[in-house]
Write an enzyme that holds these catalytic residues in place. Structure first.
Site, PDB file in Angstrom:
ATOM      1  N   ASN A 154       0.858  -1.186   0.000  1.00 51.69           N
ATOM      2  CA  ASN A 154       0.000   0.000   0.000  1.00 51.69           C
ATOM      3  C   ASN A 154       0.890   1.230   0.000  1.00 51.69           C
ATOM      4  OD1 ASN A 154      -2.918  -0.977   0.342  1.00 51.69           O
ATOM      5  ND2 ASN A 154      -1.730  -2.194   1.804  1.00 51.69           N
ATOM      6  N   GLU A 155       1.167   1.709  -1.184  1.00 49.47           N
ATOM      7  CA  GLU A 155       2.097   2.824  -1.348  1.00 49.47           C
ATOM      8  C   GLU A 155       1.418   4.142  -1.005  1.00 49.47           C
ATOM      9  OE1 GLU A 155       5.062   2.228  -1.613  1.00 49.47           O
ATOM     10  OE2 GLU A 155       5.591   0.745  -3.119  1.00 49.47           O
TER      11      GLU A 155
END
Ligand code: F6R
Length: 641
Positions: A175-176
């Site tokens: 989850n950037e």
């Protein structure tokens, strides 16, 4: 002021905000261990307790698992518990966080491969119960695939426990930055920094996939218990932002601040930027040790932009250090710290003969010392302490350089081919031809042939000799250990073995040094520098009873990326502009590491630039504190063993 550094088995269960110490800045419960090994064992114990508890209740235990370097030791410990303590995984169902896209399961870089190699192949889990996102799903199928992954987790009753690492971007799973609070399992485009960090294991950023499938923030947050692991100084910045910063999609891990049962398990390196460690006087009343005083006063100079000797009572009071003035006044404190810093500076790293050494970093006697410079790779010696190395040789000490690893993995195929072709031209041979063939047929994910690795190691040896000769050292004092732990042909290295330690102890016994220099690089707990340092520590421990060891001092230098903090430095060796240039030329001898370095990280400067900037920076910091002004300085910390 107490920091929670844990020596013995400790309680890592969650404590809500308000019930753990140092809440003024912190928004996530965290426990700090002095080393990641002990911490990993505690986490494995928590997982094992949960598995057993569920077994006793005849229920399934649903684990969310992570890959990467952080959880490796936890998995090793779970495997050990399975083998030695009968811990069974038959009631365990697992869901991995993520997988690169596209990615074949058989690829050694896949998370599928990783999980089997580190855990699943060694325990009694039912393969049907293992879920890892599939990196082979076609673009048309990914949406349905991700919805189904999410549903499967739900059907099993949700995650009982989620293990996490953290990326330097603040990602959890993949989850950037930009990820939504409510995101579920989905396809994501990897951040550039994440790809840079993964580049070494893919032998270059060009080979790192651009996409991945990842569980979402919401998927992770629904877990009933979350434990995030953070090891090493590389993670310190992001750990601070996550624990102390505001919740923001720019640092997705901050979403964990809202979780009711989440604990960060950290080592001292990863926790080093937290306010309670970095500037504890801003958190609570402090026990003012000499070290803490120095740290605080140097910090105060940086805050106020003043030299040590010009700090006033008001500066101390205005910056949370009033209690330091309760016993001493600022004038005395300033003088104490100024002298302390002054005494770290020496142009005589091997000790100044016939001089009073009471306040010098090194002993005057013996005037001519036997010195070992341990260099993890064949170039760290000149990159990190080229100026000091030069002075030691010039001042007549018996200096030996010991290269711990061959460094062969960092030579490009193109460089190796150049040398093989020259060798063919001089003297056509089957061996050289075989090497050329193996290079032309090699794909990036293949391991180099033993002949090619040998040639690459030889290239680094020749470059090392060029540098040591340039400094004026005779070849007989240059030693190559080629430690076996490094010789896997891949980025992933073996653990240290008895063979490694035997090679190290032999050379130390042979030289009987008065001084040892070693790379004290702790930024990456799984990197080669740390393993090489562990090899030094272990060897010295084994040699404790040798008479020469009592007389042997260990000085640690830092690798190419980080420098010691000024308050930590115990010996600082100044360099003139001429010495800076000489050091630069010594680094230039390592031609295979020039220009486009294979393992560059996210810093595009060449090694000589990094070294020069770092050494200039240290000199500037000393100058800003009001000490003499030099062109550059190399810094060392003495490790007492
Ligand atoms: C791995 C994962 C990532 C890693 C993170 C840290 O499954 O989801 O979030 O946990 O990139 O990686 P290491 O532990 O290698 O520093």
């Amino acid at each position: 002021m107490k920091t929670t550094i844990v020596k013995k088995k400790t309680d890592i269960s969650h404590k809500p905000i308000g019930q753990f110490e140092e809440t003024r800045f912190e928004k996530i419960h965290n426990v700090i261990f002095s080393d990641s090994n002990e911490a990993s064992i505690r986490v494995a114990e928590e997982i094992a307790e949960l598995i057993r508890k569920k077994q006793n209740q005849n229920r399934t235990c649903v684990l969310g698992l992570a890959t990467g370097s952080s959880p490796i030791r936890v998995y090793e410990e779970l495997v050990r518990m399975h083998n030695e303590e009968g811990l069974s995984f038959q009631n365990v169902v697992t869901f991995n966080l993520d997988e690169y896209l596209p990615m074949e399961k058989s690829n050694i870089q896949s998370y599928h491969y990783f999980m089997h190699e580190h855990l699943f192949n060694h325990i009694d889990i039912d393969p049907e119960n293992v879920h890892i996102p599939d990196g082979t799903v076609s673009p048309d199928e990914t949406v349905a695939y991700c919805i189904d992954y999410e549903k499967k987790i739900k059907d099993f009753g949700g995650l009982d426990f989620q293990l996490l690492g953290i990326g330097r971007t603040g990602h959890i799973g993949f989850n950037e930055p930009g990820s939504h609070y409510n995101s579920g399992t989905r396809v994501i485009t990897l951040d550039h920094i994440t790809r840079v960090d993964a580049a070494p294991s893919f032998l270059g950023i060009a080979n790192v996939p651009r996409k991945a499938i990842t569980m979402g923030i919401s998927t992770v947050r629904k877990a009933r218990r979350i434990v995030l692991l953070g090891w090493g100084e590389n993670k310190a910045e992001i750990i601070k932002k996550t624990i102390e910063g505001d919740i923001s999609s720019h640092v997705p891990a901050t979403y964990l601040q809202n979780h009711a049962n989440c604990t960060f398990i950290l080592d001292t390196g990863a926790a080093s930027e937290l306010t309670k460690n970095k500037t504890p006087w801003l958190v609570d009343a402090c026990e003012w040790t000499e070290e803490l005083k120095a740290k605080a006063i140097i910090w105060l100079c940086e805050e106020t932009g003043k030299t040590v000797l010009s700090l006033t009572d008001k500066d101390y009071n205005d910056n949370g250090m009033a209690d330091l003035l309760s016993k001493e006044d600022s004038y005395d404190l300033n003088i104490q710290i100024f002298n302390k810093l002054q005494h770290t500076i020496t142009g005589w790293p091997g000790g100044k003969p016939n001089a009073d050494d009471t306040n010098r970093p090194e002993r005057a006697e013996p005037a001519k010392k036997r010195v070992i410079i341990f260099s993890p790779h064949p170039d760290d010696d000149v990159i990190s302490m080229g100026g000091t190395f030069d002075r030691l040789v010039e001042q007549g000490h018996e200096v030996h350089v010991v290269y711990q690893t061959s460094g062969n993995i960092a030579v490009s195929d193109a460089d190796a081919r150049k040398f093989a072709e020259i060798s063919m031209n001089l003297n056509p041979s089957d061996k050289a031809q075989k090497i050329i063939n193996s290079i032309t047929q090699n794909s990036d994910s293949q391991v180099d042939s033993p002949e090619l690795r040998k040639l690459k190691g030889d290239i680094r040896r020749s470059e090392s000799y060029a540098a040591t000769r340039f400094i004026g050292l005779k070849d007989a004092n240059v030693h190559f250990l080629d430690l076996p732990f490094y010789e896997t042909g891949t980025i992933k290295k073996n653990n240290l073995s008895e063979e490694d330690i035997a090679l190290m102890t032999d050379i130390i016994k042979q030289i009987k040094p008065h001084q040892i220099y070693a790379a004290g690089d702790l930024a990456d707990p799984h990197g080669t520098h740390k393993v090489c340092l562990d090899a030094v520590f272990e060897s010295l421990k084994r040699l404790k009873s040798e008479p020469f060891i009592n007389d042997c001092w260990l000085w640690l230098y830092r690798g190419a990326w980080h420098e010691w903090d000024i308050n930590e430095i115990e010996m600082c060796v100044p360099m003139s502009p001429g010495q800076v240039l000489k050091k630069r030329n010594a680094i230039f001898c390592h031609q295979s590491q020039k220009d486009g370095v294979m393992f560059q990280g996210d810093d595009s400067r060449e090694f000589w630039m990094r070294a020069e900037e770092r050494n200039r920076d240290t000199a500037n910091k000393y100058k800003a504190l009001g000490l003499s002004s030099y062109a550059a300085m190399e810094a060392f910390v003495r490790h007492k063993f």
